[in-house]
Design an enzyme around this catalytic site. Structure first.
Site, PDB file in Angstrom:
ATOM      1  N   TYR A   1      -2.655   5.912  -5.216  1.00  0.00           N
ATOM      2  CA  TYR A   1      -3.769   6.488  -4.605  1.00  0.00           C
ATOM      3  C   TYR A   1      -2.915   8.080  -5.368  1.00  0.00           C
ATOM      4  CZ  TYR A   1      -5.811   3.855  -1.501  1.00  0.00           C
ATOM      5  OH  TYR A   1      -6.952   2.801  -0.904  1.00  0.00           O
TER       6      TYR A   1
ATOM      7  N   LYS B   1      -6.639  -1.162 -10.100  1.00  0.00           N
ATOM      8  CA  LYS B   1      -7.551  -1.838  -8.883  1.00  0.00           C
ATOM      9  C   LYS B   1      -8.566  -0.961  -8.459  1.00  0.00           C
ATOM     10  CE  LYS B   1      -6.887  -3.889  -4.198  1.00  0.00           C
ATOM     11  NZ  LYS B   1      -8.484  -3.219  -4.021  1.00  0.00           N
TER      12      LYS B   1
ATOM     13  N   HIS C   1     -13.267  -2.792  -3.289  1.00  0.00           N
ATOM     14  CA  HIS C   1     -12.362  -2.463  -1.768  1.00  0.00           C
ATOM     15  C   HIS C   1     -12.957  -2.599  -0.841  1.00  0.00           C
ATOM     16  CE1 HIS C   1      -9.820   1.414  -1.748  1.00  0.00           C
ATOM     17  NE2 HIS C   1      -9.811   1.303  -0.195  1.00  0.00           N
TER      18      HIS C   1
ATOM     19  N   THR D   1      -5.382   2.194  -7.525  1.00  0.00           N
ATOM     20  CA  THR D   1      -6.897   2.882  -7.204  1.00  0.00           C
ATOM     21  C   THR D   1      -7.059   3.342  -7.498  1.00  0.00           C
ATOM     22  OG1 THR D   1      -6.013   1.274  -5.225  1.00  0.00           O
ATOM     23  CG2 THR D   1      -7.636   2.783  -5.006  1.00  0.00           C
TER      24      THR D   1
ATOM     25  N   SER E   1       0.747  -1.423   0.068  1.00  0.00           N
ATOM     26  CA  SER E   1       0.263   0.102  -0.216  1.00  0.00           C
ATOM     27  C   SER E   1       1.169   1.073  -0.373  1.00  0.00           C
ATOM     28  CB  SER E   1      -1.294   0.511   1.087  1.00  0.00           C
ATOM     29  OG  SER E   1      -1.704   1.551   1.788  1.00  0.00           O
TER      30      SER E   1
END
Length: 371
Positions: free
Chosen positions: A144, A242, A266, A170, A116
């Protein structure tokens, strides 16, 4: 940063779900609500699990399965098995070793990992853990979008230098979902846990009277297809998207040079009442055809779930909350044990379904009352 001493697996753990109670006992109530909560009424959160349960296998018997295996190809490499760890933020909420423990466990078990962007451990330490294990799976970095292209360019360069082999953008969370459970618990990040790989400050919103903080402030900064093009132009790494739930979006991703998509809602944490991942997967696979890379996450708990996902058209799956439960319960040892349990269950499911390799998995393995 080094790992803590090896922790024992809690007594009575026979499957991934057994880690959950031990994890809850090890975490404070606020962190537990953050990790396990979903959006709004948590309809999608529950559906992710129940959808896999509702799919039934139809085994074949008396087949020669000698020499069978769980190996699969993925983006030019061969994986020992089709399981990767999904990107989950702030894993030091669950255990002091955080993402480093997850990385060592994944590498040791031949699993891939998607780190992440909001990891609480430096990306370089995670990359070193994978580099130390020659049999590890792929190591990808999740992004992100941040509306600061200078910052994004520096981040991409750092990711490449560290040794990550793909980017995962994402795309389904330009804002947080309405996570009621988390808000009721009053969750706030503790002072010693932060997104250590994201330096700098976000630009403050510049709003005029009467403007919406969401539509006039945040949404103009959110990623669009133009940002996908920018990432493709500014990184040599393959790019996956994603959070794709519609076949038309998957086709657009393919058109713009993405190498794959991850079918995901998610974990039920953004928009509630989105269909379960198991229901979305076959529609996306049908929409994009056989040659485009499609992965799936959401609700995976059993080896039978992995086999069902492959039969529905996935190239691989991502494991989410259960590995963080294992992390909280027993650190790196727990995550490694969870991955081993899942792989063992997959092998058992394949053998009992008459499936020698995952290349043989297809809709014919799944029961349909209409046949």
């Amino acid at each position: 940063m080094s790992l803590s001493a090896l922790q024992p697996i809690p007594a009575g753990v026979a499957n991934l779900a057994d880690f959950e109670a031990h994890a809850q006992a090890a975490m404070n109530a606020e962190a537990w609500a953050y990790l396990n909560g979903g959006a709004a009424d948590e309809i999608t959160l529950r559906a992710n699990r129940s959808a896999w349960d509702a799919i039934q296998l139809q085994p074949r018997v008396l087949r020669d399965l000698s020499g069978g295996h769980t190996r699969v190809p993925l983006l030019g490499s061969e994986l020992a098995h089709p399981v990767l760890l999904a990107p989950i933020a702030y894993q030091r909420l669950a255990h002091a070793d955080g993402e480093l423990a997850s990385a060592y466990a994944a590498a040791a078990q031949g699993a891939g990992m998607v780190l992440s962007a909001q990891a609480s451990v430096a990306m370089e330490a995670v990359a070193q853990a994978f580099a130390a294990e020659p049999q590890s799976g792929p190591l990808w970095f999740q992004l992100y979008w941040r509306d600061d292209r200078g910052f994004m360019l520096e981040l991409l360069q750092r990711v490449e230098r560290a040794g990550f082999t793909a980017l995962v953008l994402t795309v389904d969370a330009p804002v947080h979902g309405a996570r009621d459970r988390e808000r009721r618990a009053g969750f706030k990040l503790p002072a010693d846990v932060r997104a250590v790989n994201l330096g700098g400050l976000k630009k403050p919103l510049d709003l005029q009277p009467g403007q919406s903080a969401l539509f006039d402030g945040l949404m103009p900064r959110a990623a669009t297809w133009a940002e996908v093009d920018w990432l493709r132009a500014n990184s040599r790494l393959p790019l996956l998207l994603k959070g794709v739930t519609h076949a038309d979006d998957a086709l657009e991703a393919h058109k713009r040079g993405a190498c794959g998509v991850i079918v995901s809602n998610h974990g039920g944490r953004t928009l509630d009442t989105v269909p379960a991942s198991a229901e979305l997967l076959p529609r996306l696979r049908e929409g994009v055809g056989a040659d485009f890379c499609v992965l799936v996450d959401g609700g995976i708990r059993r080896g039978t779930d992995v086999l069902k996902a492959m039969a529905l058209g996935a190239n691989a799956v991502l494991l989410g909350r259960p590995y963080v439960h294992a992390l909280a319960a027993a650190g790196a040892h727990g995550v490694a044990h969870a991955l081993r349990l899942l792989r063992d269950e997959l092998e058992i499911a394949m053998a009992l379904s008459g499936c020698k390799t995952l290349a043989e998995a297809g809709p014919h393995l799944l029961w349909s009352a209409r046949k």
